[in-house]
Design a protein around this motif. Sequence first.
Motif, PDB file in Angstrom:
ATOM      1  N   GLY A 199      49.368  10.163  68.173  1.00 16.50           N
ATOM      2  CA  GLY A 199      50.741  10.134  67.650  1.00 16.50           C
ATOM      3  C   GLY A 199      50.859   9.935  66.153  1.00 16.50           C
ATOM      4  N   LYS A 200      49.721   9.894  65.454  1.00  8.59           N
ATOM      5  CA  LYS A 200      49.804   9.731  64.001  1.00  8.59           C
ATOM      6  C   LYS A 200      49.994  11.092  63.339  1.00  8.59           C
ATOM      7  N   ALA A 201      50.435  11.078  62.088  1.00 12.34           N
ATOM      8  CA  ALA A 201      50.468  12.297  61.277  1.00 12.34           C
ATOM      9  C   ALA A 201      49.213  12.272  60.409  1.00 12.34           C
ATOM     10  N   VAL A 202      48.524  13.405  60.343  1.00 19.30           N
ATOM     11  CA  VAL A 202      47.248  13.439  59.611  1.00 19.30           C
ATOM     12  C   VAL A 202      47.300  14.535  58.549  1.00 19.30           C
ATOM     13  N   ILE A 203      46.922  14.172  57.326  1.00 23.79           N
ATOM     14  CA  ILE A 203      46.721  15.183  56.275  1.00 23.79           C
ATOM     15  C   ILE A 203      45.244  15.156  55.930  1.00 23.79           C
ATOM     16  N   VAL A 204      44.583  16.288  56.110  1.00 20.40           N
ATOM     17  CA  VAL A 204      43.157  16.336  55.800  1.00 20.40           C
ATOM     18  C   VAL A 204      42.918  17.301  54.652  1.00 20.40           C
ATOM     19  N   ILE A 205      42.240  16.779  53.632  1.00 22.91           N
ATOM     20  CA  ILE A 205      41.868  17.586  52.462  1.00 22.91           C
ATOM     21  C   ILE A 205      40.412  17.958  52.667  1.00 22.91           C
ATOM     22  N   SER A 206      40.120  19.259  52.650  1.00 25.16           N
ATOM     23  CA  SER A 206      38.727  19.623  52.903  1.00 25.16           C
ATOM     24  C   SER A 206      38.390  20.960  52.277  1.00 25.16           C
ATOM     25  N   HIS A 207      37.135  21.060  51.823  1.00 21.55           N
ATOM     26  CA  HIS A 207      36.635  22.361  51.362  1.00 21.55           C
ATOM     27  C   HIS A 207      36.055  23.141  52.537  1.00 21.55           C
ATOM     28  N   ASP A 208      35.881  22.444  53.674  1.00 23.46           N
ATOM     29  CA  ASP A 208      35.266  23.081  54.837  1.00 23.46           C
ATOM     30  C   ASP A 208      36.379  23.646  55.720  1.00 23.46           C
ATOM     31  N   LEU A 209      36.907  24.799  55.325  1.00 22.01           N
ATOM     32  CA  LEU A 209      38.057  25.353  56.056  1.00 22.01           C
ATOM     33  C   LEU A 209      37.727  25.658  57.524  1.00 22.01           C
ATOM     34  N   PRO A 210      36.547  26.256  57.831  1.00 26.75           N
ATOM     35  CA  PRO A 210      36.269  26.523  59.250  1.00 26.75           C
ATOM     36  C   PRO A 210      36.326  25.248  60.100  1.00 26.75           C
ATOM     37  N   ALA A 211      35.776  24.135  59.582  1.00 22.51           N
ATOM     38  CA  ALA A 211      35.806  22.873  60.349  1.00 22.51           C
ATOM     39  C   ALA A 211      37.238  22.349  60.429  1.00 22.51           C
ATOM     40  N   ALA A 212      37.976  22.424  59.331  1.00 18.34           N
ATOM     41  CA  ALA A 212      39.345  21.906  59.321  1.00 18.34           C
ATOM     42  C   ALA A 212      40.252  22.719  60.251  1.00 18.34           C
ATOM     43  N   LEU A 213      39.992  24.037  60.319  1.00 15.18           N
ATOM     44  CA  LEU A 213      40.835  24.900  61.166  1.00 15.18           C
ATOM     45  C   LEU A 213      40.713  24.542  62.640  1.00 15.18           C
ATOM     46  N   LYS A 214      39.562  23.961  63.020  1.00 19.27           N
ATOM     47  CA  LYS A 214      39.369  23.598  64.433  1.00 19.27           C
ATOM     48  C   LYS A 214      40.353  22.518  64.875  1.00 19.27           C
ATOM     49  N   ILE A 215      40.839  21.715  63.925  1.00 14.02           N
ATOM     50  CA  ILE A 215      41.735  20.623  64.333  1.00 14.02           C
ATOM     51  C   ILE A 215      43.148  20.775  63.769  1.00 14.02           C
ATOM     52  N   ALA A 216      43.322  21.662  62.770  1.00 11.58           N
ATOM     53  CA  ALA A 216      44.608  21.693  62.062  1.00 11.58           C
ATOM     54  C   ALA A 216      45.675  22.451  62.846  1.00 11.58           C
ATOM     55  N   ASP A 217      46.927  22.049  62.643  1.00 10.92           N
ATOM     56  CA  ASP A 217      48.058  22.816  63.170  1.00 10.92           C
ATOM     57  C   ASP A 217      48.593  23.742  62.090  1.00 10.92           C
ATOM     58  N   ARG A 218      48.630  23.224  60.875  1.00 10.94           N
ATOM     59  CA  ARG A 218      49.128  24.015  59.740  1.00 10.94           C
ATOM     60  C   ARG A 218      48.183  23.881  58.565  1.00 10.94           C
ATOM     61  N   VAL A 219      48.206  24.891  57.705  1.00 10.74           N
ATOM     62  CA  VAL A 219      47.364  24.869  56.503  1.00 10.74           C
ATOM     63  C   VAL A 219      48.263  25.102  55.290  1.00 10.74           C
ATOM     64  N   VAL A 220      48.134  24.237  54.292  1.00  8.59           N
ATOM     65  CA  VAL A 220      48.830  24.450  53.025  1.00  8.59           C
ATOM     66  C   VAL A 220      47.772  24.773  51.979  1.00  8.59           C
ATOM     67  N   LEU A 221      47.964  25.898  51.288  1.00  2.09           N
ATOM     68  CA  LEU A 221      47.014  26.308  50.260  1.00  2.09           C
ATOM     69  C   LEU A 221      47.589  25.964  48.897  1.00  2.09           C
ATOM     70  N   LEU A 222      46.814  25.209  48.132  1.00  2.00           N
ATOM     71  CA  LEU A 222      47.229  24.830  46.777  1.00  2.00           C
ATOM     72  C   LEU A 222      46.415  25.622  45.769  1.00  2.00           C
ATOM     73  N   ASP A 223      47.073  26.091  44.727  1.00  2.00           N
ATOM     74  CA  ASP A 223      46.363  26.766  43.649  1.00  2.00           C
ATOM     75  C   ASP A 223      46.954  26.289  42.330  1.00  2.00           C
ATOM     76  N   ARG A 224      46.110  25.732  41.479  1.00  2.00           N
ATOM     77  CA  ARG A 224      46.540  25.205  40.186  1.00  2.00           C
ATOM     78  C   ARG A 224      47.828  24.368  40.298  1.00  2.00           C
TER      79      ARG A 224
END
Length: 267
Positions: A199-224
């Motif tokens: 029931g928690k909200a989780v924000i995960v910052i990662s360079h390992d997108l394939p690993a993060a995609l396994k658990i993420a619901d949404r992805v936000v892409l930041l550039d500069r």
Amino acid sequence: MSVLEIERLTVSFHRRDGLRRRITTDCVRDVSLAVARGEVLALFGASGAGKSLLAHAVMGLLPPNALAGGTMRFDGHVLDAPAQAALRGNRIALIPQSVGHLDPLATVGQQLRWAARRAGRPMTAPGAVAEALSRFDLAPAVAGTFPHTLSGGMARRVMLAMTMASGADLVLADEPSNGLDADNTARVFRCLKSFAEAGKAVIVISHDLPAALKIADRVVLLDRGQVVAEERADAFTSDGEALCAGYARSIWNALPQNGFSRACHEA
Ligand SMILES: Nc1ncnc2c1ncn2[C@@H]1O[C@H](COP(=O)(O)OP(=O)(O)OP(=O)(O)O)[C@@H](O)[C@H]1O
Ligand code: NI
């Protein structure tokens, strides 16, 4: 309802040039995002994109020379400096990038108890520490050890157990798989997913997108410093057709399962 809402967050740094003219650099620009209970949001972007600054802005832990603008809300209430000071370490937890944040002079068990006590949820029941450790695949004997005896993966799981003990509603994890092998990375990401399932909200910052995609619901892409795309995680794991932004598509192309094609070489 969203646990955290960020509206038009800007983080800038000021400095003076040789002629004492004031120069402002915006390192996070107009970022708006929200994360709800039970949800994992992955924050992805090149080095220097502003991911850690964003996490530190939420925690109220920006460097003294930083200036933040915009508004943030936690559970519907304005998240200003006094609120951040009150919520940090109990309802909002940051799992920092470095395991060096563990105290070298205290055992794992002591640090777990401190985390729990600080959040007003003392671990008094016999076996409570062992149980907290076992949720992260750590043996009861780990409670009596000092951080320097732990492997990188174990140290990270100890930090996750401390976060769990704090009872936080919002967990920010900054590069939680840094320096870990594939097995430990998978374990750490599974633990983060279990936070969301609890029931928690989780924000995960990662360079390992394939690993993060396994658990993420949404992805936000930041550039500069700017949000350039916000996508559902499953759009990356399918044929990429559902991805809206061009930048997201080039990242989809660069995923190992899609053959590391063009984007890698164009970057
Ligand atoms: N104290 C500071 N003073 C001036 N500029 C800073 C400071 N801290 C960060 N920055 C700048 O802000 C930008 C974003 O930094 P940030 O640490 O958020 O990047 P990041 O996306 O987390 O990168 P990484 O993936 O390498 O951790 C960088 O260009 C950095 O140089
Ligand atoms: Ni960072």
